[in-house]
Design a protein around this motif. Structure first.
Motif, PDB file in Angstrom:
ATOM      1  N   ALA A 129      20.263 -17.759  73.922  1.00 20.76           N
ATOM      2  CA  ALA A 129      19.699 -18.603  72.858  1.00 20.76           C
ATOM      3  C   ALA A 129      19.191 -17.756  71.698  1.00 20.76           C
ATOM      4  CB  ALA A 129      18.574 -19.456  73.437  1.00 20.76           C
ATOM      5  N   ALA A 130      18.591 -16.612  72.016  1.00 21.72           N
ATOM      6  CA  ALA A 130      18.081 -15.724  70.956  1.00 21.72           C
ATOM      7  C   ALA A 130      19.219 -15.177  70.094  1.00 21.72           C
ATOM      8  CB  ALA A 130      17.269 -14.585  71.579  1.00 21.72           C
ATOM      9  N   TYR A 133      20.426 -17.862  67.905  1.00 24.53           N
ATOM     10  CA  TYR A 133      19.430 -18.070  66.846  1.00 24.53           C
ATOM     11  C   TYR A 133      19.611 -17.046  65.737  1.00 24.53           C
ATOM     12  CZ  TYR A 133      14.736 -19.033  64.953  1.00 24.53           C
ATOM     13  OH  TYR A 133      13.675 -19.370  64.141  1.00 24.53           O
ATOM     14  N   GLU A 134      19.896 -15.816  66.112  1.00 20.51           N
ATOM     15  CA  GLU A 134      20.130 -14.743  65.148  1.00 20.51           C
ATOM     16  C   GLU A 134      21.391 -14.976  64.332  1.00 20.51           C
ATOM     17  OE1 GLU A 134      19.939 -11.015  63.162  1.00 20.51           O
ATOM     18  OE2 GLU A 134      18.396 -11.856  64.489  1.00 20.51           O
ATOM     19  N   ASP A 136      22.932 -17.773  63.516  1.00 22.80           N
ATOM     20  CA  ASP A 136      23.146 -19.039  62.802  1.00 22.80           C
ATOM     21  C   ASP A 136      23.114 -18.795  61.292  1.00 22.80           C
ATOM     22  OD1 ASP A 136      20.520 -18.778  62.080  1.00 22.80           O
ATOM     23  OD2 ASP A 136      19.762 -20.357  63.395  1.00 22.80           O
ATOM     24  N   HIS A 141      16.080 -16.636  60.595  1.00 24.73           N
ATOM     25  CA  HIS A 141      16.187 -16.762  62.055  1.00 24.73           C
ATOM     26  C   HIS A 141      16.639 -15.422  62.622  1.00 24.73           C
ATOM     27  CE1 HIS A 141      16.709 -21.443  62.121  1.00 24.73           C
ATOM     28  NE2 HIS A 141      15.556 -21.036  61.606  1.00 24.73           N
ATOM     29  N   TYR A 146      12.530 -15.161  67.625  1.00 27.29           N
ATOM     30  CA  TYR A 146      12.771 -16.048  68.774  1.00 27.29           C
ATOM     31  C   TYR A 146      12.034 -15.531  70.004  1.00 27.29           C
ATOM     32  CZ  TYR A 146      15.216 -19.134  72.013  1.00 27.29           C
ATOM     33  OH  TYR A 146      15.485 -20.090  72.953  1.00 27.29           O
TER      34      TYR A 146
END
Length: 206
Positions: A129-130, A133-134, A136, A141, A146
């Motif tokens: 997920a991290a 997040y990076e 996107d 982000h 995160y």
């Protein structure tokens, strides 16, 4: 003049008696039911026909009884076959159950995962997920952001678990001082571990 002694045949011939040896009881006694053109007794013929019909009926009944017995024998054979088939099916089912039980005994029992294993698997999802997040489309982000938010989430979950667990195993109610003391202990343990990891990481780079 002496009289001649006649024999029975001569005496019968002289007196027109005929041959009495051929006279039957049926000819001596006339049938009261009358006779047909051939001279046979009508009732006798009918009774003879009736007797023949009765004999035929009895034979037909005997044949029918024989057929019924054969059918009963066939039904009994079919019932026996069905019973044998049911017994075979039952034996097969029992054998399958035994094999299934043996297979379950041979297979190792599934051991529930430990909390450490579940957390390790969960943090594998955190890493994915991290990274997402990076990568996107938002510039602010980042992976670091995160993980910082995740650390805050972990602190919240840890404090909540500590509070609920205390209420389940302790008879006394948790006070504010006790809650703060426990949170400080968890913060110290977390910070201490972070410092140890920092030292290990630095030593590996030298």
């Amino acid at each position: 003049m002496a009289k001649k002694i006649l024999s029975f045949e001569e005496y019968a011939a002289n007196n027109n008696l005929g041959d009495t040896s051929e006279v039957s009881e049926e000819e001596a006694e006339e049938c009261p039911c009358g006779k047909d053109e051939e001279g046979n007794c009508i009732e006798c013929e009918e009774s003879t026909d009736v007797e023949d019909e009765e004999v035929e009926d009895e034979e037909a009944e005997e044949e029918s009884d024989d057929d019924d017995d054969d059918d009963d024998d066939d039904d009994d054979d079919d019932d026996d076959d069905d019973d044998d088939s049911e017994e075979d099916d039952s034996e097969e089912d029992d054998a399958e159950e035994v094999e299934a039980e043996e297979g379950s005994e041979d297979a190792p029992a599934e051991v529930p995962a430990t909390v450490e294993e579940m957390l390790s698997e969960g943090y594998g999802k955190v890493k994915e997920a991290a990274c997402a997040y990076e990568n996107d489309e938002y510039q602010d982000h980042t992976l670091e952001m995160y993980m910082k938010e995740n650390a805050a989430l972990v602190a919240t979950l840890a404090a909540k678990a500590m509070e609920e667990g205390y209420g389940e195993v302790k008879d006394e109610e948790m006070t504010q001082e006790m809650y703060e003391a426990l949170c400080n202990e968890m913060k110290e343990a977390y910070g201490k571990k972070i410092e140890e990891l920092k030292e290990v990481y630095g030593a590996a780079k030298e």
